[in-house]
Write an enzyme that holds these catalytic residues in place. Structure first.
Site, PDB file in Angstrom:
ATOM      1  CE  LYS A  13      -1.103  -0.320   4.840  1.00 31.67           C
ATOM      2  NZ  LYS A  13       0.187   0.559   5.362  1.00 31.67           N
ATOM      3  NE  ARG A  88      -0.995  -0.186  11.241  1.00 27.17           N
ATOM      4  CZ  ARG A  88       0.076   0.487  10.409  1.00 27.17           C
ATOM      5  NH1 ARG A  88      -0.005   1.373   9.733  1.00 27.17           N
ATOM      6  NH2 ARG A  88       1.395  -0.384  10.356  1.00 27.17           N
ATOM      7  NE  ARG A 122       8.559  -3.165   3.790  1.00 32.78           N
ATOM      8  CZ  ARG A 122       7.509  -2.792   4.381  1.00 32.78           C
ATOM      9  NH1 ARG A 122       6.839  -2.027   3.421  1.00 32.78           N
ATOM     10  NH2 ARG A 122       7.168  -2.933   5.548  1.00 32.78           N
ATOM     11  NE  ARG A 155       9.289  -0.857   8.006  1.00 36.45           N
ATOM     12  CZ  ARG A 155       8.297  -0.696   7.774  1.00 36.45           C
ATOM     13  NH1 ARG A 155       7.876  -0.045   6.733  1.00 36.45           N
ATOM     14  NH2 ARG A 155       7.282  -1.111   8.563  1.00 36.45           N
ATOM     15  NE  ARG A 166       4.920  -4.521  10.612  1.00 38.35           N
ATOM     16  CZ  ARG A 166       5.547  -4.303   9.398  1.00 38.35           C
ATOM     17  NH1 ARG A 166       6.752  -5.259   9.030  1.00 38.35           N
ATOM     18  NH2 ARG A 166       4.981  -3.570   8.456  1.00 38.35           N
TER      19      ARG A 166
HETATM   20  P1  AMP Z   1       4.034   0.980   8.554  1.00 39.34           P
HETATM   21  O1  AMP Z   1       5.261   1.723   8.097  1.00 39.34           O
HETATM   22  O2  AMP Z   1       2.652   1.736   8.328  1.00 39.34           O
HETATM   23  O3  AMP Z   1       4.019  -0.651   8.294  1.00 39.34           O
HETATM   24  O4  AMP Z   1       4.181   1.147  10.177  1.00 39.34           O
HETATM   25  C1  AMP Z   1       5.071   0.551  10.897  1.00 39.34           C
HETATM   26  C2  AMP Z   1       4.857   0.507  12.397  1.00 39.34           C
HETATM   27  O5  AMP Z   1       4.613   1.641  13.131  1.00 39.34           O
HETATM   28  C3  AMP Z   1       3.598  -0.520  12.843  1.00 39.34           C
HETATM   29  O6  AMP Z   1       4.019  -1.831  12.938  1.00 39.34           O
HETATM   30  C4  AMP Z   1       3.249   0.370  14.065  1.00 39.34           C
HETATM   31  O7  AMP Z   1       3.989  -0.126  15.166  1.00 39.34           O
HETATM   32  C5  AMP Z   1       3.470   1.712  13.926  1.00 39.34           C
HETATM   33  N1  AMP Z   1       2.457   2.329  13.550  1.00 39.34           N
HETATM   34  C6  AMP Z   1       2.266   3.033  12.216  1.00 39.34           C
HETATM   35  N2  AMP Z   1       0.880   3.494  12.041  1.00 39.34           N
HETATM   36  C7  AMP Z   1       0.252   3.303  13.266  1.00 39.34           C
HETATM   37  C8  AMP Z   1      -0.834   3.689  13.771  1.00 39.34           C
HETATM   38  N3  AMP Z   1      -1.769   4.426  13.053  1.00 39.34           N
HETATM   39  N4  AMP Z   1      -1.177   3.263  14.954  1.00 39.34           N
HETATM   40  C9  AMP Z   1      -0.309   2.622  15.809  1.00 39.34           C
HETATM   41  N5  AMP Z   1       0.742   2.210  15.407  1.00 39.34           N
HETATM   42  C10 AMP Z   1       1.277   2.615  13.898  1.00 39.34           C
END
Ligand code: AMP
Length: 211
Positions: A13, A88, A122, A155, A166
């Site tokens: 996404k 989320r 990734r 990451r 996750r």
């Molecule tokens: P992403 O880069 O979107 O995959 O986010 C990586 C990590 O950031 C997630 O696994 C969460 O630990 C944290 N994170 C990102 N966005 C949120 C959100 N809206 N609410 C809570 N945790 C978030």
């Protein structure tokens, strides 16, 4: 237009939202990117978020909502935006309703096998954030960014233990948002199982649907 992108971690996404944001000349606001920035700068918020982030758990709603709210106040969000990674959970969806109106929710979907493959392969550039995949979108020289020569890294939350967590967090807390937005008539499902080379076909289809 004000968009939200939904989808399991690793579905792609971020990549698709990035292309769409450029096509529509709107900013892509990723709460994950905003959190990574705070964590790498070792700010107070970053320090609080880090332990949740590293395990693959959701960072508390007050922290993510605070950084999102501040970002949406910036001038470049005046004509619209693509929010990637927020809400989320249902509580965040309700909090978002108090911050802004949303016109459309894009729900990116792919098979579980595709998702696990995309996540574990990734790699990101430490310097400019460009995203690669060791098999599907490899850099010309292994470990080095094509764009800026920066070093590529994996990451922490793309490592096996955190990936499992996750995906579990997604199915328990984030997936219910699909129904939430479907009921509101805002949802657009987008199948992104096809390989990366076909991404522009997917983008054209989305643009046609959005008008
Ligand atoms: P992403 O880069 O979107 O995959 O986010 C990586 C990590 O950031 C997630 O696994 C969460 O630990 C944290 N994170 C990102 N966005 C949120 C959100 N809206 N609410 C809570 N945790 C978030």
């Amino acid at each position: 237009m004000r968009f939200v992108s939904l989808g399991a971690p690793g579905v792609g996404k971020g990549t698709y939202t990035d292309i769409l944001a450029r096509e529509y000349n709107l900013p892509r606001i990723s709460t994950g990117d905003l959190l990574r920035e705070q964590i790498s700068k070792k700010t107070k918020l970053g320090e609080r978020a880090k332990s949740y982030y590293d395990k693959g758990d959701l960072v508390p709603d007050d922290l993510t909502t605070q950084i999102l709210k501040q970002r949406l106040k910036k001038e470049d969000c005046k004509n619209g935006f693509f929010i990637d990674g927020y809400p989320r959970n249902l509580n965040q969806a309700r909090l978002l309703e108090n911050i802004t109106k949303i016109d459309k929710v894009l729900n990116f979907v792919a098979s579980d096998a595709t998702i696990i493959d995309r996540l574990s392969g990734r790699r990101l550039c430490k310097n400019c954030g460009e995203v690669y995949h060791i098999k599907n979108v490899p850099p010309k020289k292994p470990g080095v960014c094509d764009k800026c020569g920066g070093e590529l890294y994996q990451r922490d939350d793309d490592k096996p233990g955190a990936i499992k967590q996750r995906l579990l967090v997604y199915s328990e807390q984030t997936a219910p948002l699909v129904n939430h937005y479907k009921k509101k008539g805002l949802l657009l499902d987008v199948d992104v199982t096809s390989p990366y080379e076909e991404r522009f076909k997917v983008i054209e289809k989305i643009k046609k649907t959005l008008g």
